[in-house]
Motif scaffolding. Structure first.
Motif, PDB file in Angstrom:
ATOM      1  N   TRP A   6      -3.562  22.734 -12.531  1.00 51.07           N
ATOM      2  CA  TRP A   6      -3.854  24.290 -13.181  1.00 51.07           C
ATOM      3  C   TRP A   6      -2.262  24.639 -13.985  1.00 51.07           C
ATOM      4  CZ3 TRP A   6      -0.804  28.435 -10.680  1.00 51.07           C
ATOM      5  CH2 TRP A   6      -1.284  29.015 -11.389  1.00 51.07           C
ATOM      6  N   VAL A   7      -1.526  24.190 -12.927  1.00 49.42           N
ATOM      7  CA  VAL A   7      -0.103  24.812 -13.707  1.00 49.42           C
ATOM      8  C   VAL A   7       0.240  23.831 -14.610  1.00 49.42           C
ATOM      9  CG1 VAL A   7       2.374  23.932 -12.931  1.00 49.42           C
ATOM     10  CG2 VAL A   7       1.288  24.531 -11.325  1.00 49.42           C
ATOM     11  N   MET A   8       0.375  22.846 -15.190  1.00 46.87           N
ATOM     12  CA  MET A   8       0.050  22.089 -16.504  1.00 46.87           C
ATOM     13  C   MET A   8      -1.209  22.335 -16.902  1.00 46.87           C
ATOM     14  SD  MET A   8       1.449  17.979 -14.647  1.00 46.87           S
ATOM     15  CE  MET A   8       1.749  17.648 -15.794  1.00 46.87           C
ATOM     16  N   GLY A   9      -1.758  22.537 -17.655  1.00 43.41           N
ATOM     17  CA  GLY A   9      -3.030  22.895 -18.013  1.00 43.41           C
ATOM     18  C   GLY A   9      -4.011  22.329 -18.097  1.00 43.41           C
ATOM     19  N   ILE A  10      -3.947  21.490 -17.441  1.00 43.24           N
ATOM     20  CA  ILE A  10      -4.662  20.261 -17.520  1.00 43.24           C
ATOM     21  C   ILE A  10      -6.527  20.542 -17.481  1.00 43.24           C
ATOM     22  CG2 ILE A  10      -5.609  17.818 -17.544  1.00 43.24           C
ATOM     23  CD1 ILE A  10      -1.983  17.078 -17.835  1.00 43.24           C
ATOM     24  N   SER A  11      -7.387  19.919 -17.939  1.00 39.91           N
ATOM     25  CA  SER A  11      -8.713  20.711 -17.678  1.00 39.91           C
ATOM     26  C   SER A  11      -9.629  19.335 -16.470  1.00 39.91           C
ATOM     27  CB  SER A  11      -9.567  20.521 -19.033  1.00 39.91           C
ATOM     28  OG  SER A  11     -11.119  21.236 -18.372  1.00 39.91           O
ATOM     29  N   LEU A  12     -10.688  19.378 -16.128  1.00 38.65           N
ATOM     30  CA  LEU A  12     -11.061  18.310 -15.148  1.00 38.65           C
ATOM     31  C   LEU A  12     -11.298  18.010 -17.108  1.00 38.65           C
ATOM     32  CD1 LEU A  12     -12.895  19.798 -12.414  1.00 38.65           C
ATOM     33  CD2 LEU A  12     -10.823  17.942 -12.590  1.00 38.65           C
ATOM     34  N   ASP A  19      -2.596   9.654 -11.715  1.00 33.37           N
ATOM     35  CA  ASP A  19      -1.887   8.811 -11.769  1.00 33.37           C
ATOM     36  C   ASP A  19      -1.033   9.317 -13.096  1.00 33.37           C
ATOM     37  OD1 ASP A  19      -1.645   7.329  -9.568  1.00 33.37           O
ATOM     38  OD2 ASP A  19      -3.313   5.318 -10.430  1.00 33.37           O
ATOM     39  N   GLU A  20      -1.914   9.651 -14.092  1.00 33.35           N
ATOM     40  CA  GLU A  20      -1.348   9.876 -15.511  1.00 33.35           C
ATOM     41  C   GLU A  20      -1.009  11.272 -15.354  1.00 33.35           C
ATOM     42  OE1 GLU A  20      -0.210  10.405 -19.683  1.00 33.35           O
ATOM     43  OE2 GLU A  20      -0.992   8.403 -18.197  1.00 33.35           O
ATOM     44  N   ILE A  21      -1.329  12.175 -14.291  1.00 32.43           N
ATOM     45  CA  ILE A  21      -1.048  13.403 -14.668  1.00 32.43           C
ATOM     46  C   ILE A  21       0.240  13.218 -13.951  1.00 32.43           C
ATOM     47  CG2 ILE A  21      -1.037  15.845 -13.153  1.00 32.43           C
ATOM     48  CD1 ILE A  21      -4.648  15.133 -13.682  1.00 32.43           C
ATOM     49  N   ARG A  22      -0.066  12.714 -12.358  1.00 31.64           N
ATOM     50  CA  ARG A  22       1.232  12.507 -11.509  1.00 31.64           C
ATOM     51  C   ARG A  22       2.931  11.513 -12.458  1.00 31.64           C
ATOM     52  NH1 ARG A  22      -1.401   9.777  -8.556  1.00 31.64           N
ATOM     53  NH2 ARG A  22      -2.225  11.261  -7.171  1.00 31.64           N
ATOM     54  N   ARG A  23       2.327  11.031 -13.436  1.00 33.67           N
ATOM     55  CA  ARG A  23       3.645  10.259 -13.687  1.00 33.67           C
ATOM     56  C   ARG A  23       4.108  11.170 -15.531  1.00 33.67           C
ATOM     57  NH1 ARG A  23       4.464   8.749 -19.064  1.00 33.67           N
ATOM     58  NH2 ARG A  23       2.105   9.641 -19.388  1.00 33.67           N
ATOM     59  N   ARG A  24       3.534  12.407 -15.885  1.00 31.83           N
ATOM     60  CA  ARG A  24       3.998  13.216 -16.856  1.00 31.83           C
ATOM     61  C   ARG A  24       4.388  14.163 -15.973  1.00 31.83           C
ATOM     62  NH1 ARG A  24      -1.671  14.635 -20.923  1.00 31.83           N
ATOM     63  NH2 ARG A  24      -1.796  13.086 -21.519  1.00 31.83           N
ATOM     64  N   ALA A  25       3.734  14.237 -14.682  1.00 34.70           N
ATOM     65  CA  ALA A  25       4.342  15.803 -14.247  1.00 34.70           C
ATOM     66  C   ALA A  25       6.355  14.880 -13.521  1.00 34.70           C
ATOM     67  CB  ALA A  25       3.784  16.248 -12.300  1.00 34.70           C
ATOM     68  N   GLY A  26       6.434  13.776 -13.666  1.00 38.00           N
ATOM     69  CA  GLY A  26       7.448  13.279 -12.334  1.00 38.00           C
ATOM     70  C   GLY A  26       6.982  12.697 -11.297  1.00 38.00           C
ATOM     71  N   VAL A 103      16.052   2.650   1.501  1.00 33.36           N
ATOM     72  CA  VAL A 103      14.381   3.465   1.684  1.00 33.36           C
ATOM     73  C   VAL A 103      13.492   4.025   0.025  1.00 33.36           C
ATOM     74  CG1 VAL A 103      14.264   5.405   3.036  1.00 33.36           C
ATOM     75  CG2 VAL A 103      14.740   3.414   4.275  1.00 33.36           C
ATOM     76  N   ARG A 104      15.054   4.537  -0.475  1.00 30.30           N
ATOM     77  CA  ARG A 104      14.311   5.670  -1.609  1.00 30.30           C
ATOM     78  C   ARG A 104      12.837   5.004  -2.385  1.00 30.30           C
ATOM     79  NH1 ARG A 104      18.543   8.469  -3.609  1.00 30.30           N
ATOM     80  NH2 ARG A 104      16.959  10.075  -4.556  1.00 30.30           N
ATOM     81  N   GLN A 105      12.369   5.388  -3.030  1.00 32.40           N
ATOM     82  CA  GLN A 105      11.455   5.368  -3.866  1.00 32.40           C
ATOM     83  C   GLN A 105      11.783   6.299  -5.842  1.00 32.40           C
ATOM     84  OE1 GLN A 105       9.159   2.962  -3.658  1.00 32.40           O
ATOM     85  NE2 GLN A 105       8.280   3.008  -5.896  1.00 32.40           N
ATOM     86  N   PRO A 106      12.143   4.921  -5.973  1.00 28.33           N
ATOM     87  CA  PRO A 106      13.048   6.016  -7.514  1.00 28.33           C
ATOM     88  C   PRO A 106      11.290   6.846  -8.368  1.00 28.33           C
ATOM     89  CG  PRO A 106      12.457   3.841  -7.195  1.00 28.33           C
ATOM     90  CD  PRO A 106      12.287   3.853  -7.024  1.00 28.33           C
ATOM     91  N   THR A 107      11.804   7.716  -8.321  1.00 28.69           N
ATOM     92  CA  THR A 107      10.783   8.897  -9.014  1.00 28.69           C
ATOM     93  C   THR A 107      10.626   8.243 -10.509  1.00 28.69           C
ATOM     94  OG1 THR A 107      12.350  10.487  -9.588  1.00 28.69           O
ATOM     95  CG2 THR A 107      11.155  10.433  -7.640  1.00 28.69           C
ATOM     96  N   PRO A 108       9.483   8.083 -11.152  1.00 25.67           N
ATOM     97  CA  PRO A 108       8.825   7.471 -12.462  1.00 25.67           C
ATOM     98  C   PRO A 108      10.232   8.347 -13.471  1.00 25.67           C
ATOM     99  CG  PRO A 108       6.966   9.114 -11.543  1.00 25.67           C
ATOM    100  CD  PRO A 108       7.997   9.294 -10.500  1.00 25.67           C
TER     101      PRO A 108
END
Length: 108
Positions: A6-12, A19-26, A103-108
């Motif tokens: 909803w925040v990114m304006g992506i429709s179903l 995974d692609e949405i998460r990658r775009r959002a970082g 321990v830290r996981q780098p963000t994409p």
């Protein structure tokens, strides 16, 4: 994921994978964030004084019999699993900088 879409304006109807949405959002998966938090907390527990209640509870074995059937997953087992997954040892927690870096996981 619904809120992210909803925040990114992506429709179903666009049929983008999560995974692609998460990658775009970082962003990273919530399981990765939980694992990182669990290991961070474990580092704090290891560095505590030996007289602290939490540290005593960690080091003391669990007494009594376990119930029948599938056992509940204990925090201790999940921490060990996370450490094996990352290739960490308990000794590494005493060097805070190294522990944090591993321990830290780098963000994409």
């Amino acid at each position: 994921m619904r809120m992210l879409r909803w925040v990114m304006g992506i429709s179903l109807l666009e049929r983008l994978e999560n995974d692609e949405i998460r990658r775009r959002a970082g962003l990273v998966k919530i399981t990765v964030v939980i694992r990182e938090s669990r290991l961070r907390l474990f580092g704090h527990v290891l560095r505590m004084d030996d007289e602290e209640g939490v540290k005593k509870d960690w080091e003391e074995p669990v007494r009594g019999r376990r119930s029948r059937g599938r056992q509940r997953i204990r925090w201790r087992y999940k921490v060990r699993e996370d450490m094996e997954r990352r290739g960490l040892a308990e000794d590494g927690a005493f060097d805070r900088r190294q522990w944090r870096r591993r321990v830290r996981q780098p963000t994409p």
